[in-house]
Structures are given as structure tokens and as C-alpha cells.
Design an enzyme around this catalytic site. Structure first.
Site, PDB file in Angstrom:
ATOM      1  N   ALA A 158       0.716  -1.049  -0.086  1.00 35.63           N
ATOM      2  CA  ALA A 158       0.036  -0.189  -0.053  1.00 35.63           C
ATOM      3  C   ALA A 158       0.660   1.187  -0.021  1.00 35.63           C
ATOM      4  O   ALA A 158       0.360   2.409  -0.289  1.00 35.63           O
ATOM      5  CB  ALA A 158      -0.938   0.014   1.094  1.00 35.63           C
TER       6      ALA A 158
ATOM      7  N   SER B 118       4.491   1.114  -0.903  1.00 34.87           N
ATOM      8  CA  SER B 118       5.784   1.022  -1.977  1.00 34.87           C
ATOM      9  C   SER B 118       5.549  -0.498  -2.710  1.00 34.87           C
ATOM     10  O   SER B 118       4.797  -1.077  -2.272  1.00 34.87           O
ATOM     11  CB  SER B 118       6.857   1.040  -1.030  1.00 34.87           C
ATOM     12  OG  SER B 118       7.181  -0.534  -0.226  1.00 34.87           O
TER      13      SER B 118
ATOM     14  N   HIS C  19      -2.955 -12.201  -3.785  1.00 32.54           N
ATOM     15  CA  HIS C  19      -3.259 -11.535  -2.514  1.00 32.54           C
ATOM     16  C   HIS C  19      -1.807 -11.458  -1.827  1.00 32.54           C
ATOM     17  O   HIS C  19      -1.372 -12.468  -1.226  1.00 32.54           O
ATOM     18  CB  HIS C  19      -4.255 -11.734  -1.791  1.00 32.54           C
ATOM     19  CG  HIS C  19      -4.616 -11.065  -0.702  1.00 32.54           C
ATOM     20  ND1 HIS C  19      -5.421 -11.376   0.303  1.00 32.54           N
ATOM     21  CD2 HIS C  19      -4.242  -9.926  -0.151  1.00 32.54           C
ATOM     22  CE1 HIS C  19      -5.580 -10.564   1.304  1.00 32.54           C
ATOM     23  NE2 HIS C  19      -4.624  -9.351   1.143  1.00 32.54           N
ATOM     24  N   ASP C  20      -1.387 -10.169  -1.476  1.00 29.69           N
ATOM     25  CA  ASP C  20       0.163 -10.413  -0.716  1.00 29.69           C
ATOM     26  C   ASP C  20       0.239 -11.114   0.614  1.00 29.69           C
ATOM     27  O   ASP C  20       0.998 -11.918   0.825  1.00 29.69           O
ATOM     28  CB  ASP C  20       0.809  -8.975  -0.718  1.00 29.69           C
ATOM     29  CG  ASP C  20      -0.170  -7.948   0.183  1.00 29.69           C
ATOM     30  OD1 ASP C  20      -1.263  -8.250   0.571  1.00 29.69           O
ATOM     31  OD2 ASP C  20       0.263  -6.693   0.105  1.00 29.69           O
ATOM     32  N   THR C  21      -1.183 -11.208   1.208  1.00 27.45           N
ATOM     33  CA  THR C  21      -1.102 -11.941   2.423  1.00 27.45           C
ATOM     34  C   THR C  21      -1.097 -13.471   2.118  1.00 27.45           C
ATOM     35  O   THR C  21      -0.717 -14.089   2.820  1.00 27.45           O
ATOM     36  CB  THR C  21      -2.463 -11.516   3.250  1.00 27.45           C
ATOM     37  OG1 THR C  21      -2.416 -10.054   3.356  1.00 27.45           O
ATOM     38  CG2 THR C  21      -2.484 -12.146   4.603  1.00 27.45           C
TER      39      THR C  21
ATOM     40  N   THR D 134       1.608  -2.343   6.659  1.00 28.13           N
ATOM     41  CA  THR D 134       0.554  -1.252   6.643  1.00 28.13           C
ATOM     42  C   THR D 134      -0.482  -1.894   7.618  1.00 28.13           C
ATOM     43  O   THR D 134      -1.045  -1.152   8.384  1.00 28.13           O
ATOM     44  CB  THR D 134       0.093  -0.948   5.470  1.00 28.13           C
ATOM     45  OG1 THR D 134       1.305  -0.367   4.742  1.00 28.13           O
ATOM     46  CG2 THR D 134      -0.810   0.187   5.627  1.00 28.13           C
TER      47      THR D 134
ATOM     48  N   ASN E 136      -8.140  -8.426  10.351  1.00 27.38           N
ATOM     49  CA  ASN E 136      -7.548  -7.353   9.944  1.00 27.38           C
ATOM     50  C   ASN E 136      -7.354  -6.301  11.117  1.00 27.38           C
ATOM     51  O   ASN E 136      -8.219  -5.778  11.724  1.00 27.38           O
ATOM     52  CB  ASN E 136      -8.233  -6.618   8.549  1.00 27.38           C
ATOM     53  CG  ASN E 136      -8.086  -7.347   7.562  1.00 27.38           C
ATOM     54  OD1 ASN E 136      -7.865  -8.547   7.449  1.00 27.38           O
ATOM     55  ND2 ASN E 136      -7.898  -6.510   6.449  1.00 27.38           N
TER      56      ASN E 136
ATOM     57  N   GLY F 139       7.025  -6.632   7.093  1.00 25.33           N
ATOM     58  CA  GLY F 139       7.975  -5.520   7.448  1.00 25.33           C
ATOM     59  C   GLY F 139       8.061  -5.411   8.940  1.00 25.33           C
ATOM     60  O   GLY F 139       9.242  -4.829   9.466  1.00 25.33           O
TER      61      GLY F 139
END
Length: 481
Positions: free
Chosen positions: A14, A16, A235-237, A258, A295, A401
Site C-alpha cells: 500500500a 511501496s 493477494h500479498d497476504t 501497513t 484485519n 515488515g
């Protein structure tokens, strides 16, 4: 055994984007960064939009920097999409999920299909920006009237790279239009809320072929074709959870960035009313798995504060935060009131003041409030997921991250009363790469992929300190506000 393969993972977050190159062999897994670029949304008169052309330019530049690769895969955040006209041209910049257009829309949808019934069909948590609500908000617009195709963000970029259209399943499962039991569209939901599923391209599964790079893309990137594009957990997750280095089934995960996505990996969805009331979601993962998770607002809270403070040194902020008394003030890290950008330090202070807690006065105090609040939210999510799914765990894996934030990892171990294993940091890119490599003959089932991660990736362990009574007290204090 198949030789080492080189795979380019396009991983868009979201804030980068990055193109990472993974080199995968039977007993090796190396990841290097080819290119990183900002993802900066733009506010225009009609609302908040993604600068998708800048993202695509970043992808092309990244593929150029990556050099010759054996395949490409794309993953990104969920729920958002682009609309195409009959000629396949994009109709305007995709709307950002933090745009205000969905305010009050869910209640209108529920008037046709009550929330409890909607959950029983799709198992998806309530979030105001779910694709279903975005479509309900958009369908009266002139742009939507012209649309012949809807592509989720990674599918849109894949289409530009290959000329072929598809809808990858793990990301489709966040639209609130997929039945997690059948792993196919929920035709009943679509029919009752008036959404034409013909807008969507055919479903793809992770590992399916998604085309080859177009000649124009090869020319622009300097790559020699054919270069296949593989559908990954887009989906990145989904990609990040695939890269959780677990060695058994009794684990929870927290994908940090994020957002914090905290939950379990299950074989079947949990569709009970109690699960809906707790706002847990059932999204689809690799190899028939279900990502049962909640979430949480995540490091967005700190990112917005840092931006407001003029981008001070994060290391200094964390050192200051470590000196602040624990659990002095906490806020609900899942509160939708923190969703929009802007004035984050003031909003956190206002929430503390309204609940009768000490108001953070310095950046260090605000940072500690955020990290304590995130650890507390992680604790709640992990505990409730175990109870609702009847699935006990003995380890919490933190990927993404947030693994760089040692204070957050330690606080999460303390709050959960469980050991935390942190790493890998670039989990989404690694999961992306592993699916590509498997499609080319390297690796077996999901457990096999994870064993490779355990053998090759640096991991840090955090043991819980003290008892969890003070965290329980903070949780009770927050619940009573």
C-alpha cells in the site's frame, strides 16, 4: 533434480512496490532486491485514487533491473480493481480503498442481503472497503456503465504485461463474492445484490499459467522471451502466509506491514455467527487452505504519525518508545476511526483522552502507545481465533515488515504469552517466488516449501517475558471504555 530457477516477484504494498529476484534450488533460496519504488496515492477532485500508471512503470523498471529471469509473478494488496472498456482500455485510475465512497453503503447492501446471511455464504469479515461494497457504490456511475471487464490490481498489471485476462483466486476471495467452501463464485450472493459476475475474467489458481510477456514488454525491459507469467497467491497476504516458516500445524501467524493480519491456517472455513460477530474473515490460501484471520490497522498508525512528524529517524523513535512505561495508554488498533489518513498523532491522543487514559505528549510516548496497542490487538486476535476455530497453537510466527521492529515482536510475545518466531521480512515476495519455482518443477507441497524456508532464511526467536495478567488488565480497560 531441476536446476536453480530465477524468478521475478512483483510485490506491491500500500505504500511501496518492489521487484525482487529469487533464485531457487533444491536446497537454496536467495532473494535480492532489483528495484523499489513508492506507491503514492493521489487525491483528485473525485476522491482518492491509485497512480496505477506509475506502479506499472515501476514494474517495468524493476523487470529491466532484474535481468534475465525464468518467470514473473505478481501480488498486491486486496479488494481494489480497475475497470476496462470493450476495447480493453482502462476506465480511469482505480479507486483507493480508503476513499470515502463506501460510507453507508454496507447498510444498503444488508437491506437486500442481511449481514449474517452474507457471512454464511462468503465468510468474509465486514470492512467498509470490501469489493462488494465498492461495486455497490460504483454501479450508478457513468464509468461503471461503460465497463466490460473488472480486473483486480495484480490481474490488471498482469494483463498489461501479457495481454491475457484472469482473476486469481486468493485475491478474488477478498471480494466477498467467493464461497470459501466451493472455492468458486457465490452465484447466489451476486444475484441477490445485483452484481454481474460476467464482469470478472475466469478464475485462476496459484501456479496456473497467466501468459507470457508481450513483445513490447520484452523490448522495454531488455528481456529475452518467452518469459512466462505465473499466477501466484496474488493477494500479498496469501503469498506471505505461504512463506510462514512453520514446521507443524499448531501455529498462528501475523503478517505485519501497513496492516496486521493475524490468524490461523485452516483446512475449512469457520462460518458461525460467533465468528462473524468477532469479525474474522475466511480468505483462501495456497493448496486448499483457508486464511482465518482478523484485519488490524497495523503499522499504518505509526507510518502516518512518522509522516506527520516530518519523517524522523525510526530507530530513535523506537529507542525512545522502549523507555516509556508499558501499557500506559492503549487504543483499539482495529478502530475504523483510524482508517483515513491525516492527523494520526492527534487522533490517537483524542482516543486516549476520551477513554480517560494518559495522553501521549511526545513522539516516543505515541509510538509506545501504538506498539502496545498493536501487541494487544495481536493477543486478542490470536486468542479468539484459537477459540472460534477450536485450533490451539503453541507458536506465533511474525512475517513481513514488522519483523524489523524488535520491540513490536517482543511485545507480541509478551502479550500472547507464546514464543514468537520473526522472519522472513520479505515474506510476500518469497511466497510469490516459491509458487513460481514450484510451477517450474521445484518443490512439493506447502510443507515442503516451508521446510526450504526454515533451512535457508534467517529467523529470530522471542520468548515471552513475565505473565500476561497486565495485558489482560489492559484489554479489560480498553473493552470498558
Amino acid at each position: 533434480m531441476t536446476a536453480v530457477r530465477s524468478c521475478a516477484a512483483v510485490d506491491l504494498g500500500a505504500s511501496s512496490g518492489r521487484v525482487m529476484v529469487g533464485r531457487v534450488g533444491p536446497d537454496s533460496l536467495e532473494l535480492t532486491e532489483a528495484h523499489r519504488f513508492v506507491n503514492r496515492p493521489v487525491r483528485v477532485p473525485e476522491g482518492l485514487r491509485w497512480d496505477v500508471l506509475a506502479l506499472y512503470a515501476g514494474v517495468l523498471e524493476g523487470l529491466r533491473a532484474a535481468g534475465q529471469v525464468d518467470s514473473v509473478g505478481l501480488d498486491s494488496w486486496a479488494v481494489d480493481y480497475g475497470l476496462l472498456d470493450a476495447d480493453g482500455a482502462l476506465l480511469g485510475n482505480p479507486v483507493h480503498y480508503r476513499d470515502a465512497r463506501t460510507e453507508g453503503v454496507a447498510e444498503k447492501v444488508w437491506a437486500t442481503l442481511p449481514a449474517a446471511e452474507l457471512y454464511s455464504h462468503t465468510g468474509l469479515q465486514y470492512a467498509p472497503f470490501n469489493t462488494l461494497y465498492q461495486l455497490a457504490a460504483a454501479r450508478s456511475s457513468a464509468q461503471f456503465a461503460r465497463a466490460e471487464r473488472l480486473l483486480l490490481i495484480p490481474d490488471l498489471l498482469s494483463y498489461w504485461l501479457t495481454g491475457e485476462q484472469g482473476t486469481e483466486l486468493t485475491n478474488a476471495s477478498t471480494t466477498q463474492l467467493i464461497d470459501p467452501r466451493t472455492r468458486d463464485w457465490s452465484y447466489e450472493v451476486a444475484d441477490r445484490v445485483g452484481i454481474d459476475l460476467g464482469l470478472f475474467a475466469p478464475l485462476r489458481r496459484p501456479g496456473d499459467p497467466a501468459g507470457v510477456l508481450r513483445p513490447e514488454v520484452l523490448e522495454e525491459t531488455g528481456l529475452t522471451g518467452p518469459v512466462p507469467v505465473t499466477a501466484v497467491g496474488s493477494h500479498d497476504t496469501a503469498s506471505a502466509v505461504a512463506a510462514v516458516p512453520a514446521t507443524g500445524e499448531r501455529f498462528a501467524y501475523i503478517c505485519t506491514g501497513t496492516w496486521s493480519l493475524a490468524g490461523l491456517e485452516l483446512a475449512a472455513p469457520v462460518l458461525t455467527e460467533e465468528s462473524r460477530a468477532a469479525n474474522f474473515t475466511n480468505e483462501l490460501g495456497l493448496d486448499g487452505t483457508v486464511r482465518y484471520l482478523r484485519n488490524i490497522m497495523g503499522l499504518w498508525l505509526l507510518q502516518e504519525c512518522v509522516r506527520s512528524w516530518g519523517d524522523p529517524d525510526l530507530g530513535g523513535l523506537l529507542r525512545d518508545a522502549a523507555t516509556v512505561p508499558a501499557l500506559r495508554s492503549v487504543v483499539d488498533a482495529g478502530d475504523a476511526g483510524f482508517l483515513a489518513p491525516g492527523r494520526m498523532p492527534e487522533r490517537i491522543a483524542e482516543a486516549c483522552r476520551a477513554s480517560g487514559q494518559p495522553v501521549p505528549r511526545t513522539p516516543g510516548e505515541t509510538t509506545r502507545c501504538i506498539l502496545d496497542s498493536l501487541a494487544l490487538a495481536h493477543r486478542r486476535a490470536v486468542a479468539e481465533a484459537q477459540r472460534l476455530a477450536d485450533h490451539p497453537v503453541d507458536t506465533v510466527y511474525v512475517v513481513g515488515g514488522g519483523t524489523r521492529n524488535a520491540l513490536l515482536c517482543q511485545l507480541t510475545a509478551d502479550a500472547c504469552g507464546l514464543p514468537v518466531v520473526a522472519g522472513p521480512t520479505e515474506a510476500a515476495a518469497l511466497g510469490n517466488v516459491l509458487v513460481q519455482a514450484r510451477a517450474q518443477g521445484l518443490g512439493g507441497d506447502l510443507a515442503d516449501l516451508r521446510r526450504l524456508l526454515v533451512r535457508t532464511q534467517p529467523l529470530t526467536r522471542y520468548a515471552p517475558r513475565g505473565d500476561t495478567a497486565r495485558w489482560a488488565a489492559a484489554e479489560a480497560r480498553l473493552a470498558a471504555r
